[in-house]
Design a protein around this motif. Structure first.
Motif, PDB file in Angstrom:
ATOM      1  N   ARG A  14     -14.434 -20.685  28.523  1.00  0.00           N
ATOM      2  CA  ARG A  14     -15.351 -20.420  29.643  1.00  0.00           C
ATOM      3  C   ARG A  14     -14.712 -19.676  30.804  1.00  0.00           C
ATOM      4  O   ARG A  14     -15.362 -19.440  31.821  1.00  0.00           O
ATOM      5  CB  ARG A  14     -15.973 -21.735  30.118  1.00  0.00           C
ATOM      6  N   CYS A  16     -13.952 -16.629  30.505  1.00  0.00           N
ATOM      7  CA  CYS A  16     -14.385 -15.251  30.263  1.00  0.00           C
ATOM      8  C   CYS A  16     -15.150 -14.691  31.454  1.00  0.00           C
ATOM      9  O   CYS A  16     -16.028 -15.352  32.015  1.00  0.00           O
ATOM     10  CB  CYS A  16     -15.271 -15.204  29.017  1.00  0.00           C
ATOM     11  N   THR A  17     -14.820 -13.456  31.847  1.00  0.00           N
ATOM     12  CA  THR A  17     -15.495 -12.799  32.974  1.00  0.00           C
ATOM     13  C   THR A  17     -16.458 -11.709  32.514  1.00  0.00           C
ATOM     14  O   THR A  17     -16.960 -10.941  33.331  1.00  0.00           O
ATOM     15  CB  THR A  17     -14.470 -12.176  33.932  1.00  0.00           C
ATOM     16  N   ASN A  18     -16.702 -11.608  31.214  1.00  0.00           N
ATOM     17  CA  ASN A  18     -17.639 -10.627  30.665  1.00  0.00           C
ATOM     18  C   ASN A  18     -17.178  -9.190  30.903  1.00  0.00           C
ATOM     19  O   ASN A  18     -17.982  -8.298  31.158  1.00  0.00           O
ATOM     20  CB  ASN A  18     -19.041 -10.833  31.250  1.00  0.00           C
ATOM     21  N   CYS A  19     -15.868  -8.952  30.770  1.00  0.00           N
ATOM     22  CA  CYS A  19     -15.331  -7.621  31.057  1.00  0.00           C
ATOM     23  C   CYS A  19     -15.560  -6.640  29.912  1.00  0.00           C
ATOM     24  O   CYS A  19     -15.389  -5.431  30.098  1.00  0.00           O
ATOM     25  CB  CYS A  19     -13.840  -7.706  31.374  1.00  0.00           C
ATOM     26  N   GLU A  32     -21.946 -10.344  23.431  1.00  0.00           N
ATOM     27  CA  GLU A  32     -22.342 -10.951  24.700  1.00  0.00           C
ATOM     28  C   GLU A  32     -23.438 -11.979  24.454  1.00  0.00           C
ATOM     29  O   GLU A  32     -24.473 -11.668  23.876  1.00  0.00           O
ATOM     30  CB  GLU A  32     -22.829  -9.887  25.686  1.00  0.00           C
ATOM     31  N   ARG A  36     -21.569 -13.780  28.891  1.00  0.00           N
ATOM     32  CA  ARG A  36     -20.137 -13.727  28.624  1.00  0.00           C
ATOM     33  C   ARG A  36     -19.923 -13.508  27.133  1.00  0.00           C
ATOM     34  O   ARG A  36     -20.868 -13.552  26.335  1.00  0.00           O
ATOM     35  CB  ARG A  36     -19.417 -14.990  29.098  1.00  0.00           C
ATOM     36  N   SER A  37     -18.685 -13.253  26.757  1.00  0.00           N
ATOM     37  CA  SER A  37     -18.385 -13.006  25.349  1.00  0.00           C
ATOM     38  C   SER A  37     -18.389 -14.307  24.557  1.00  0.00           C
ATOM     39  O   SER A  37     -18.048 -15.374  25.074  1.00  0.00           O
ATOM     40  CB  SER A  37     -17.024 -12.325  25.215  1.00  0.00           C
ATOM     41  N   CYS A  59      -7.434  -9.631  26.127  1.00  0.00           N
ATOM     42  CA  CYS A  59      -8.236 -10.403  27.092  1.00  0.00           C
ATOM     43  C   CYS A  59      -7.420 -10.784  28.330  1.00  0.00           C
ATOM     44  O   CYS A  59      -6.367 -11.406  28.227  1.00  0.00           O
ATOM     45  CB  CYS A  59      -8.764 -11.654  26.412  1.00  0.00           C
ATOM     46  N   SER A  63      -8.880 -15.730  27.124  1.00  0.00           N
ATOM     47  CA  SER A  63      -9.984 -16.608  26.726  1.00  0.00           C
ATOM     48  C   SER A  63     -10.276 -16.572  25.234  1.00  0.00           C
ATOM     49  O   SER A  63     -10.957 -17.461  24.720  1.00  0.00           O
ATOM     50  CB  SER A  63     -11.263 -16.216  27.496  1.00  0.00           C
ATOM     51  N   THR A 291     -23.104  -8.525  38.037  1.00  0.00           N
ATOM     52  CA  THR A 291     -23.974  -9.056  36.965  1.00  0.00           C
ATOM     53  C   THR A 291     -24.929  -8.001  36.434  1.00  0.00           C
ATOM     54  O   THR A 291     -25.531  -8.192  35.391  1.00  0.00           O
ATOM     55  CB  THR A 291     -24.791 -10.253  37.473  1.00  0.00           C
TER      56      THR A 291
END
Length: 295
Positions: A14, A16-19, A32, A36-37, A59, A63, A291
Motif C-alpha cells: 500500500r 504505492c504512489t501510482n507512478c 491500475e 494504485r498498481s 519501484c 512496493s 489524481t
C-alpha cells in the motif's frame, strides 16, 4: 486468490504512489486498480517472472514484492538494455517522484546519464561498468535530486537549464534561453519551458528523444500527451514551447521521465507532435492535481 496478499506471491503493497513505472515494465501482470498498481495475474513464463523482478527493482517505494521481500540483489536486471544505445537505469528514486532515468551510449564509448536513479555507490559502479559516464543531463528541477552526487562520482559534467538552476546551483553547464544547444556530438538540448520554467528535452542522433516530464506516450489515449494536471509553471508556455520545437526535432524513440516509452517511425512522431502542440494550445491553466493523471 487475493493477488495483493503476501501469501499470493507477487503483490504490490500500500505504499504505492501510482507512478506507473511498474506497469510499464510488467504490462498485463501489473495494472491500475483503485488508484494504485496491483498484480492482476501470476507470471506464467520465465520472461514474465523477469518482468516482475524489473518492476520490483524500479519501484521507488519498493512496493512490488514477492512474499514479504523484494527479490535478491543478484536478480537485479538493471541497467536494462532498451536499444543498442540506450539502457534504462531502474532504481527510481522517491526524491524524483519515481521518475525513469537512462544511459545513452555515444560512438566513442562514453555514456550520458539522462536524469538520475536513486543514488548509491554500488549503483554508480554498476552504471560505470558500461563505460565512462561523462555527462549528467537533467531535464528539469523535479529530477535534480541526485544529479550532483552522480556527477561527482563519475567525474562528469552536470547540466541543467537556467530556469531551474536553483535545483542544481552547482551545475557545471547551464543551458540558457530557448534556442537549442549542443551538449555533446550528436546530442542537443531543446529548452521547453512549461512543465517547469527550465524544462529541457534532449535529442540524440535524430533517433532518441528524452522528454523529461514535458510529454509522454499515454497508453489510455494511445497518443502523445502532456501532464496538464501537474504543469507547475505554465501550460500556456508549454503550448508555445511545443509549437516552437515540433518543426525542429525528429526522433524514433520517445523516452520520458514519467509516462510510457514508445518506438515509432520519425514521420509518425512528427505528425503526432504537431497535433499535440495544437491540442495543448487549447488547454487552460488548472490547479495541480496528481489524481487527474491518466497514464
Amino acid at each position: 486468490m487475493n493477488e495483493q496478499s503476501p501469501e499470493a506471491g507477487w503483490h504490490v503493497d500500500r505504499r504505492c504512489t501510482n507512478c506507473d513505472a511498474a506497469r510499464q515494465l510488467a504490462p498485463g501482470l501489473i495494472a491500475e486498480v483503485g488508484g494504485r498498481s496491483a498484480v492482476v495475474r501470476r507470471p506464467r513464463t520465465g520472461a514474465e517472472e523477469q518482468a516482475l523482478r524489473a518492476a520490483a527493482f524500479a519501484c521507488h517505494t519498493r512496493s512490488v514484492r514477492h512474499g514479504g521481500h523484494v527479490p535478491a540483489a543478484e536478480l537485479d536486471p538493471f541497467p536494462l538494455r532498451l536499444t543498442e544505445h540506450v539502457h534504462l537505469c531502474g532504481h527510481n528514486s522517491p526524491r524524483t517522484a519515481g521518475a525513469n532515468s537512462y544511459l545513452l551510449r555515444r560512438p566513442a564509448g562514453n555514456l550520458l546519464m539522462v536524469d538520475t536513479p536513486r543514488f548509491s555507490s554500488a549503483l554508480a559502479a554498476k552504471y560505470a561498468a558500461l563505460g565512462p559516464v561523462t555527462d549528467v543531463l537533467l531535464t528539469h528541477r523535479d529530477h535534480a535530486a541526485h544529479g550532483r552526487a552522480y556527477a561527482d562520482r563519475f567525474g562528469a559534467r552536470l547540466w541543467i537549464h537556467e530556469g531551474d538552476l536553483a535545483a542544481a546551483p552547482n551545475a557545471d553547464r547551464v543551458v540558457r534561453g530557448t534556442e537549442p544547444v549542443e551538449v555533446a556530438e550528436g546530442v542537443s538540448a531543446h529548452p521547453l519551458p512549461g512543465h517547469t520554467e527550465g524544462s529541457v528535452l534532449y535529442l540524440a542522433d535524430g533517433r532518441y528523444c528524452f522528454s523529461g516530464d514535458s510529454f509522454y506516450w499515454s497508453r489510455s489515449d494511445r497518443d502523445l500527451a502532456v501532464a496538464e494536471s501537474v504543469t507547475w509553471y505554465s501550460v500556456t508556455e508549454l503550448a508555445a514551447s511545443l509549437a516552437r520545437t515540433a518543426p525542429r526535432v525528429r526522433f524514433e524513440w520517445l523516452l520520458p521521465g514519467h509516462g510510457d516509452r514508445r518506438h515509432l517511425p520519425a514521420e509518425e512522431f512528427a505528425r503526432r507532435l504537431h497535433a499535440l502542440a495544437a491540442r495543448t494550445a487549447e488547454l487552460r491553466p488548472r490547479p495541480v492535481d496528481f489524481t487527474a493523471l491518466r497514464w
